[in-house]
Design an enzyme around this catalytic site. Sequence first.
Site, mmCIF file in Angstrom:
data_model
loop_
_atom_site.group_PDB
_atom_site.id
_atom_site.type_symbol
_atom_site.label_atom_id
_atom_site.label_comp_id
_atom_site.label_asym_id
_atom_site.label_seq_id
_atom_site.Cartn_x
_atom_site.Cartn_y
_atom_site.Cartn_z
ATOM 1 N N GLU A 29 0.839 -1.200 0.000
ATOM 2 C CA GLU A 29 0.000 0.000 0.000
ATOM 3 C C GLU A 29 0.874 1.250 0.000
ATOM 4 O O GLU A 29 0.552 2.238 -0.653
ATOM 5 C CB GLU A 29 -0.910 0.020 1.235
ATOM 6 C CG GLU A 29 -1.968 -1.055 1.232
ATOM 7 C CD GLU A 29 -2.817 -1.014 2.477
ATOM 8 O OE1 GLU A 29 -4.018 -0.687 2.352
ATOM 9 O OE2 GLU A 29 -2.286 -1.301 3.575
ATOM 10 N N LYS A 106 -11.922 4.006 1.557
ATOM 11 C CA LYS A 106 -10.780 3.267 1.020
ATOM 12 C C LYS A 106 -11.337 2.135 0.157
ATOM 13 O O LYS A 106 -11.454 0.990 0.598
ATOM 14 C CB LYS A 106 -9.920 2.744 2.166
ATOM 15 C CG LYS A 106 -8.593 2.173 1.752
ATOM 16 C CD LYS A 106 -7.753 1.830 2.979
ATOM 17 C CE LYS A 106 -6.416 1.269 2.572
ATOM 18 N NZ LYS A 106 -5.588 0.931 3.759
#
Length: 127
Positions: A29, A106
Amino acid sequence: MSSLQARPADSIILTGLRVHANHGVFDFERAEGQEFVVDVTAWLDLSVASAGDDLAATVHYGELAEEVVAAVERDPVDLIETVAERVAETVLAHEPVDAVEVTVHKPQAPISVPFGDVAVRITRGRA
């Protein structure tokens, strides 16, 4: 009565601000980044601005949107909770704003089951 309970009925609302950033607890990420979507509601008294057609008596929503995006883009953190807090602080830095609600979505969260959305929502006001 807290400032959250006494917030004015007027608001500026930004929805669906899309930001590519490198937040998350996993290395991939941080390395690759991903899209975050941010919604902001800023509560403030708009009566003076509307009565006088005066931009100086309100918050310029175009500039606010740019500031929110910059707040999300800067230094990576583990949690979207931290991102939401950073955005709230950015919005509350504008003197006319009494309270703010921030939602950080997200949509590509690394979850092992099918999902529609993952989001954190916080509400903050002036002390």
